[in-house]
Design an enzyme around this catalytic site. Structure first.
Site, PDB file in Angstrom:
ATOM      1  CG  PHE A  43      47.291  39.936  33.639  1.00 49.49           C
ATOM      2  CD1 PHE A  43      47.604  38.701  33.104  1.00 49.49           C
ATOM      3  CD2 PHE A  43      46.062  40.501  33.327  1.00 49.49           C
ATOM      4  CE1 PHE A  43      46.715  38.032  32.278  1.00 49.49           C
ATOM      5  CE2 PHE A  43      45.153  39.837  32.523  1.00 49.49           C
ATOM      6  CZ  PHE A  43      45.479  38.593  31.992  1.00 49.49           C
ATOM      7  N   GLY A  46      54.375  40.795  34.280  1.00 49.15           N
ATOM      8  CA  GLY A  46      54.773  40.544  35.656  1.00 49.15           C
ATOM      9  C   GLY A  46      54.299  39.219  36.210  1.00 49.15           C
ATOM     10  CG  HIS A  47      50.958  36.408  37.315  1.00 49.06           C
ATOM     11  ND1 HIS A  47      50.213  35.340  36.874  1.00 49.06           N
ATOM     12  CD2 HIS A  47      51.034  36.268  38.658  1.00 49.06           C
ATOM     13  CE1 HIS A  47      49.837  34.598  37.901  1.00 49.06           C
ATOM     14  NE2 HIS A  47      50.324  35.138  38.983  1.00 49.06           N
ATOM     15  CG  PHE A  48      54.975  33.978  36.792  1.00 51.22           C
ATOM     16  CD1 PHE A  48      55.273  34.565  38.020  1.00 51.22           C
ATOM     17  CD2 PHE A  48      53.937  33.074  36.737  1.00 51.22           C
ATOM     18  CE1 PHE A  48      54.560  34.217  39.159  1.00 51.22           C
ATOM     19  CE2 PHE A  48      53.214  32.732  37.868  1.00 51.22           C
ATOM     20  CZ  PHE A  48      53.518  33.303  39.081  1.00 51.22           C
ATOM     21  CB  VAL A  53      50.312  31.775  34.430  1.00 56.08           C
ATOM     22  CG1 VAL A  53      49.073  31.123  35.032  1.00 56.08           C
ATOM     23  CG2 VAL A  53      51.297  30.715  33.975  1.00 56.08           C
TER      24      VAL A  53
END
Length: 145
Positions: A43, A46-48, A53
């Site tokens: 993840f 894409g986060h971030f 995070v």
């Protein structure tokens, strides 16, 4: 419980298995589990991209996975392809600090109520001594037909 035993009790697999080890368990009462958070988590790109995070919803999911381990061990059953634990409710979820690569999350989850196949839990996720998140969870153990 090491990862091999965890895999016997949770149906989750990569990339959705979010508990690496169980450090303590008092069947019928509480579990202390951990997740090592690494930059390799799927993840983070894409986060971030410029400030990775861990999504809060995944922290809550990890607490629920720890709760499922506690429930199955308490009941003395190993789930199979016909059993699953569903979220039935999440209350009072609070996020106190970001969880970033390199953190080690500790999940302290306690059973607060249990009736038939519905359980309520209080979960706290910490990084070191700092609370990262907390929530009250309700889960239902179901047998599929």
């Amino acid at each position: 419980m090491d990862i091999n035993e965890i895999l016997q009790y949770l149906p989750h697999r990569y990339p959705f298995l979010l508990v690496d080890r169980v450090l303590e368990m008092e069947e019928g009462k509480r579990v202390l589990a951990l997740k090592n958070v690494t930059m390799n988590e799927p993840f983070f790109p894409g986060h971030f991209p410029h400030h990775p995070v861990m999504p809060g919803v995944l922290i809550v999911e990890a607490m629920a996975q720890a709760a499922a381990l506690l429930s199955f061990k308490t009941l003395g059953i190993k789930p199979d392809e016909n059993s699953v634990v569903y979220f039935a409710g999440i209350d009072n979820a609070r996020f106190k600090r970001p969880v970033v690569p390199g953190d080690q999350l500790l999940f302290d989850v306690s059973i607060t109520q249990g009736k038939r196949n519905i359980y309520k839990y209080k979960g706290v996720a910490r990084v070191g001594e700092e609370v990262a998140a907390e929530a009250e969870l309700m889960c239902a153990l179901k047998t599929l037909s």
